[in-house]
Design a protein around this motif. Sequence first.
Motif, short mmCIF file in Angstrom:
data_model
loop_
_atom_site.label_atom_id
_atom_site.label_comp_id
_atom_site.label_asym_id
_atom_site.label_seq_id
_atom_site.Cartn_x
_atom_site.Cartn_y
_atom_site.Cartn_z
N ILE A 1 0.92 -1.05 -0.03
CA ILE A 1 0.16 0.04 0.07
C ILE A 1 0.70 1.25 0.00
CG2 ILE A 1 -1.75 1.26 1.27
CD1 ILE A 1 -2.77 -1.25 2.09
N ARG A 2 1.87 1.02 0.78
CA ARG A 2 2.71 2.44 0.86
C ARG A 2 3.20 2.64 -0.43
NH1 ARG A 2 8.14 2.58 1.65
NH2 ARG A 2 8.34 0.47 2.18
N ASN B 1 -1.91 1.69 8.97
CA ASN B 1 -1.12 2.81 9.67
C ASN B 1 -0.30 3.44 8.47
OD1 ASN B 1 -0.39 4.33 11.69
ND2 ASN B 1 1.43 2.91 12.20
N GLN B 2 -1.19 4.26 7.54
CA GLN B 2 -0.15 4.86 6.58
C GLN B 2 -0.13 6.41 6.82
OE1 GLN B 2 1.16 2.99 4.03
NE2 GLN B 2 0.16 1.11 4.62
N CYS C 1 5.02 14.79 -2.87
CA CYS C 1 5.32 15.14 -1.47
C CYS C 1 4.94 13.89 -0.74
CB CYS C 1 4.21 16.14 -1.26
SG CYS C 1 4.35 17.83 -1.86
N LEU C 2 4.23 12.94 -1.09
CA LEU C 2 4.23 11.84 -0.27
C LEU C 2 5.37 10.84 -0.14
CD1 LEU C 2 2.21 9.75 1.44
CD2 LEU C 2 1.44 8.72 -0.91
N LEU C 3 6.18 11.04 -1.50
CA LEU C 3 7.21 10.29 -1.41
C LEU C 3 8.17 10.76 -0.33
CD1 LEU C 3 7.84 9.60 -5.12
CD2 LEU C 3 7.49 7.78 -3.21
N SER D 1 6.67 -4.27 -6.34
CA SER D 1 7.73 -3.65 -5.72
C SER D 1 8.05 -3.92 -4.15
CB SER D 1 7.63 -1.86 -5.58
OG SER D 1 7.44 -1.46 -7.03
N ALA D 2 7.26 -4.30 -3.61
CA ALA D 2 7.46 -4.70 -2.10
C ALA D 2 7.83 -5.99 -1.91
CB ALA D 2 6.05 -4.97 -1.29
#
Length: 305
Positions: free
Chosen positions: A14-15, A144-145, A209-211, A256-257
């Motif tokens: 998710i992240r 929890n993001q 910005c999230l990155l 990616s994870a």
Amino acid sequence: MSMELLAIFAASSIRLAAPLMIASAGELISERAGVLNMSVEGMMLTGAFLGVAGASMTGSAEWGLLIGVLGVIPLALLQAFLSVTLRANQIVTGIGINILALGATTLAYREMFGARSNAVIPGLDKWSPPLLRDIPFLGTEVLNQVWLFYPGLLVLLLCAVVMRRTALGISLNAVGVSPRAVDQSGLSVTRLRYGAVIFSGMMAAAAGCLLSIGNIHTFTEGMTNGMGYLAIAAIIFGNWKTGRTALACLLFGAASALQFQLPLLGIEVPTALLIMLPYLLALIAVAGLIGRQTAPAALTQPYQR
């Protein structure tokens, strides 16, 4: 696989998918309006840098986010001017802006931070839904993001509703299929496409910005690392549908994870192969190997009255 490892994998997926989902929400609107915003990569990178710069100057991650999202509007206007007004090749102009953004953010980062490159940057807090946050693994790990993920998800859902249920959405869909018919109806093709590109730029900046101030609390040169192109590929993978695009982003995030998860399971896979996996999936999507792709009829086609 234990529940703990499964929760870590889901949280990581998710992240890593969240920036793609936010960026693709804006890019999907732009493409449905007939403009392929290839500069979404550069806009993500610009937003990431401006977010860090704003957070550093103001001492507030929230102000940094606002500066990052609003600061990319001139770049979006440039893309719209080149694509819509000058009717330039959308792919060429987009790649040009990406190169410009990479050079400009690298230079600005070195000039602004210099020896202070290890300075602590305020970051966005994590958040999980109140009714679920106490549930083991689900609330404490998976959900929890960084809080920006949840407004981004809401915007994605709103985009789906607007495009299907409102007059604005119908107009945006129509301008991506038959701009001449929209023009003859009295609506402005130019205004609709400008608005779509600007919205795409702002969403890309929010993803950047999230990155930067969301995940790692710093900026590194070229930190988007092709995520803008993956967002475009996710739209193709999802056949220009909102729900399918979101699922494609989750698939890319999970791919990616794996580069972090498989070593924990003791599975030896070359790191380079795992890094390549999301881009391989993107290539499969773009090549049309997952089924017939139906793009908006007027996508990339400039309109002249």
